[in-house]
Design a protein around this motif. Structure first.
Motif, PDB file in Angstrom:
ATOM      1  N   GLU A 155       0.795  -1.171  -0.119  1.00 38.39           N
ATOM      2  CA  GLU A 155      -0.022   0.019   0.119  1.00 38.39           C
ATOM      3  C   GLU A 155       0.950   1.109   0.018  1.00 38.39           C
ATOM      4  O   GLU A 155       1.963   1.385   0.603  1.00 38.39           O
ATOM      5  N   GLU A 156       0.361   2.365  -0.695  1.00 37.73           N
ATOM      6  CA  GLU A 156       0.970   3.614  -0.759  1.00 37.73           C
ATOM      7  C   GLU A 156       1.520   3.935   0.693  1.00 37.73           C
ATOM      8  O   GLU A 156       0.644   4.107   1.450  1.00 37.73           O
ATOM      9  N   TYR A 202      10.802  11.443  -8.075  1.00 33.78           N
ATOM     10  CA  TYR A 202       9.718  11.183  -7.314  1.00 33.78           C
ATOM     11  C   TYR A 202       8.744  10.031  -7.989  1.00 33.78           C
ATOM     12  O   TYR A 202       8.144   9.207  -7.589  1.00 33.78           O
ATOM     13  N   ASP A 203       8.913   9.919  -9.452  1.00 30.77           N
ATOM     14  CA  ASP A 203       8.148   8.993 -10.114  1.00 30.77           C
ATOM     15  C   ASP A 203       9.033   7.819  -9.927  1.00 30.77           C
ATOM     16  O   ASP A 203       8.256   6.582  -9.561  1.00 30.77           O
ATOM     17  N   ALA A 204      10.231   7.641  -9.783  1.00 23.91           N
ATOM     18  CA  ALA A 204      10.962   6.481  -9.473  1.00 23.91           C
ATOM     19  C   ALA A 204      10.615   5.917  -8.106  1.00 23.91           C
ATOM     20  O   ALA A 204      10.466   4.707  -7.911  1.00 23.91           O
ATOM     21  N   TYR A 205      10.500   6.987  -7.167  1.00 22.21           N
ATOM     22  CA  TYR A 205      10.218   6.426  -5.862  1.00 22.21           C
ATOM     23  C   TYR A 205       8.823   5.749  -5.731  1.00 22.21           C
ATOM     24  O   TYR A 205       8.527   4.713  -5.179  1.00 22.21           O
ATOM     25  N   ASN A 241       6.582   2.372  -4.269  1.00 23.29           N
ATOM     26  CA  ASN A 241       5.036   2.568  -3.944  1.00 23.29           C
ATOM     27  C   ASN A 241       5.215   3.850  -2.654  1.00 23.29           C
ATOM     28  O   ASN A 241       4.345   3.651  -1.903  1.00 23.29           O
ATOM     29  N   ILE A 242       6.304   4.679  -2.665  1.00 22.30           N
ATOM     30  CA  ILE A 242       6.460   5.552  -1.757  1.00 22.30           C
ATOM     31  C   ILE A 242       6.100   6.919  -2.257  1.00 22.30           C
ATOM     32  O   ILE A 242       6.591   7.312  -3.585  1.00 22.30           O
ATOM     33  N   GLU A 293      11.753   3.628   8.079  1.00 22.33           N
ATOM     34  CA  GLU A 293      12.318   2.729   6.842  1.00 22.33           C
ATOM     35  C   GLU A 293      12.367   3.025   5.540  1.00 22.33           C
ATOM     36  O   GLU A 293      12.848   2.706   4.503  1.00 22.33           O
ATOM     37  N   ALA A 294      11.093   3.942   5.251  1.00 30.76           N
ATOM     38  CA  ALA A 294      10.760   4.199   3.753  1.00 30.76           C
ATOM     39  C   ALA A 294      12.060   5.409   3.364  1.00 30.76           C
ATOM     40  O   ALA A 294      12.365   5.287   2.277  1.00 30.76           O
ATOM     41  N   ALA A 295      12.221   6.270   4.349  1.00 27.93           N
ATOM     42  CA  ALA A 295      13.386   7.246   4.319  1.00 27.93           C
ATOM     43  C   ALA A 295      14.570   6.531   3.919  1.00 27.93           C
ATOM     44  O   ALA A 295      15.310   6.836   2.681  1.00 27.93           O
TER      45      ALA A 295
END
Length: 544
Positions: free
Chosen positions: A47-48, A75-78, A83-84, A355-357
């Motif tokens: 999930e995003e 930002y597109d690549a993330y 899914n971030i 952890e997303a960072a």
């Protein structure tokens, strides 16, 4: 919170199981819980996940059509790979001021860039996470390798044994060294050998003055050239060094007095820019472009400015080539290296997904160092084109060996090209391909847009070629201030340096004799030099 400046060792700190302030928030108890070690640090979220940040606007970034700071290739690549969703709370060309206001208001994003002073404030205010376990569990081997290579810089983000700020590093100390640049066509026309001593350099300057009516050495009102010349006398200008009396400022040491005496003699002989007291760097550059000067002590980027303009105005043979600054003792020069870290990545203590960072920081490192051969080349080039590396402002850590590795790769490719290999695919070299192409343009067409890369790293007489030996042989002295400045230095440093510049200029130009050096030093100490020196020793001395 007391700042610890002792080197603990990266491996030990990374392995520490300190959980305080490092983890996700338990929404029921509002208490931090331990991170779980993931099976795959690269795994995409089902999930995003939204991660907020703030960005410094950089005018050097040229966006592709339809893209901007909020919607772009990074930002597109993330989103695509993890899914971030990265959301900018704000973008500002006055980042420091705006962030200070946000810190005062407690209105912080999830992840962001700070300087050393802001890091200290946030740690003391208990507003950011301990990243020790996060790096241990979620940091990639590539990222950890940066800090293993440069543990001193890693340590500047550690407080009381806990990592609070991920140092963003720099492109490497290979960028910091200094050279004596000599105009090639004049040297060749006069049949002069490469300099092996400072006496040789001075004799070349005399020959240029006699034969071309030009003064020998370029110099400006900041006496930048003198500070580089002083390395020949064993001096360490503009850095703090170990002495028998503790840590002391290099500019007020006896070696500087000896260098000043020699430089003043050169000025008296008419070998130094006679307008040095009024000329700024732009004026000196123009003198090189107009053929008024044949030698200058300067950094590795001289080939980018003003040498292309020299070539356009005077021809391809009028380039300035770099040489090692020779010492008067005959020993190898000891170059000076200063703390070059660009800042720190910190994570808000209330961040739900720290952890997303770390995933995105890992991704930047991967794209920098590991993507060639694993990713589509057009994808790589788009992320690094148009200064796009400014976009993930608070999400990037630079490999401290970047420019060193770049030189090795570029030089190898150019050597193949010069040896007659015509099938070199520069696109296969990713972000380094543009430098290889630039060197080829210079070789093929004497294109001035390629001379900077050629002189920096593309040929046998290149600045990085000299600097690589300095790095390999550890032929340098590191500034003892490896981290934040004492507050007194931030407050008084500019005034103190003005005292030295003004006084040294008087000696160089003959307004005062060499013994005036002792008066300058006394004035510097009385104006705050002693206070700053004491604070530097308290912060970085042996007992720390």
């Amino acid at each position: 919170m007391k700042r610890k400046w002792v080197l603990f060792g990266v491996a030990a700190v990374m392995a520490a199981s300190v959980l305080s302030g490092c983890g996700k928030k338990n929404e029921e108890t509002n208490e931090a819980v331990a991170l779980e070690k993931p099976d795959d640090i690269w795994a995409k979220y089902d999930e995003e996940v939204t991660l907020t940040t703030v960005v410094e606007e950089n005018t050097g970034t040229v966006f592709y059509d339809g893209e901007d700071w909020d919607d772009n290739a990074w930002y597109d690549a993330y989103k695509d790979k993890f899914n971030i969703n990265v959301e900018n709370l704000w973008v500002s060309n006055d980042y420091g001021t705006k962030l200070n206001l946000a810190i005062a208001d407690g209105d912080l994003p999830d992840v962001f860039h700070v300087d050393a002073t802001q890091l200290q404030q946030l740690v003391e205010a208990d507003m950011i996470m301990d990243l020790t376990q996060l790096l241990d569990y979620y940091g990639s081997d590539t990222l950890k390798g940066y800090y293993e290579y440069d543990p001193d810089t890693y340590q500047t983000g550690v407080f009381d044994g806990k990592l609070y700020g991920l140092p963003q590093e720099s492109y490497g100390i290979i960028d910091q060294f200094q050279y004596v640049w000599i105009r090639k066509d004049w040297k060749d026309e006069l049949g002069l050998a490469d300099p092996q001593s400072m006496e040789d350099v001075i004799n070349i300057a005399k020959a240029f003055k006699e034969n071309y009516g030009a003064y020998g050495f370029g110099e400006n009102q900041s006496i930048d050239g003198f500070k580089k010349f002083a390395l020949a006398y064993g001096a360490n200008p503009d850095i703090w060094i170990d002495t028998d009396d503790g840590i002391q400022y290099g500019n007020v040491q006896p070696e500087m007095k000896e260098a000043l005496a020699a430089y003043a003699e050169l000025y008296k002989e008419g070998l130094i820019n006679p307008n040095m007291t009024t000329d700024d760097w732009e004026a000196v550059s123009q003198e090189l472009i107009n053929g008024k000067c044949g030698i200058i002590f300067w950094a590795q980027w001289l080939g980018y400015n003003p040498v292309p303009y020299v070539v356009d105005n005077l021809g391809k043979e009028a380039i300035f080539e770099p040489y090692e600054i020779p010492t008067i003792s005959g020993d190898p020069v000891k170059a000076s290296v200063s703390f070059g870290n660009r800042g720190y990545i910190v994570i808000n203590k209330n961040c739900e997904h720290p952890e997303a960072a770390m995933k995105l920081i890992n991704f930047f490192c991967y794209m920098m160092d590991d993507a060639i051969g694993n990713e589509d080349i057009d994808f790589i080039l788009k992320l690094f084109d148009n200064s796009y590396t400014n976009i993930p402002f608070g999400l990037n850590v630079i490999n401290p060996q970047t420019d060193y590795n770049q030189f090795v790769e570029v030089k190898e490719a150019v050597d193949k090209y010069l040896a007659g290999e015509e099938d070199i695919d520069v696109s296969a070299y990713g972000k380094n391909g543009s430098k290889i192409s630039a060197c080829m343009r210079w070789v093929e067409n004497a294109d001035s847009t390629g001379v900077g890369d050629w002189l920096q790293q593309g040929n046998e007489r290149s600045a990085y070629g000299i600097a690589k030996e300095y790095v390999d042989n550890e032929q340098y002295v590191k500034n003892k201030i490896w981290g934040a400045n004492p507050e007194s230095l931030n407050t008084m440093g500019s005034t103190l340096n003005d005292i030295l510049t003004e006084g040294f200029t008087k000696i160089i130009t003959g307004v005062e004799d060499i013994d005036y050096f002792d008066t300058i030093v006394a004035n510097w100490k009385a104006a705050g030099g002693d206070t700053v020196t004491a604070d530097v020793n308290t912060m970085y001395g042996a007992e720390q």
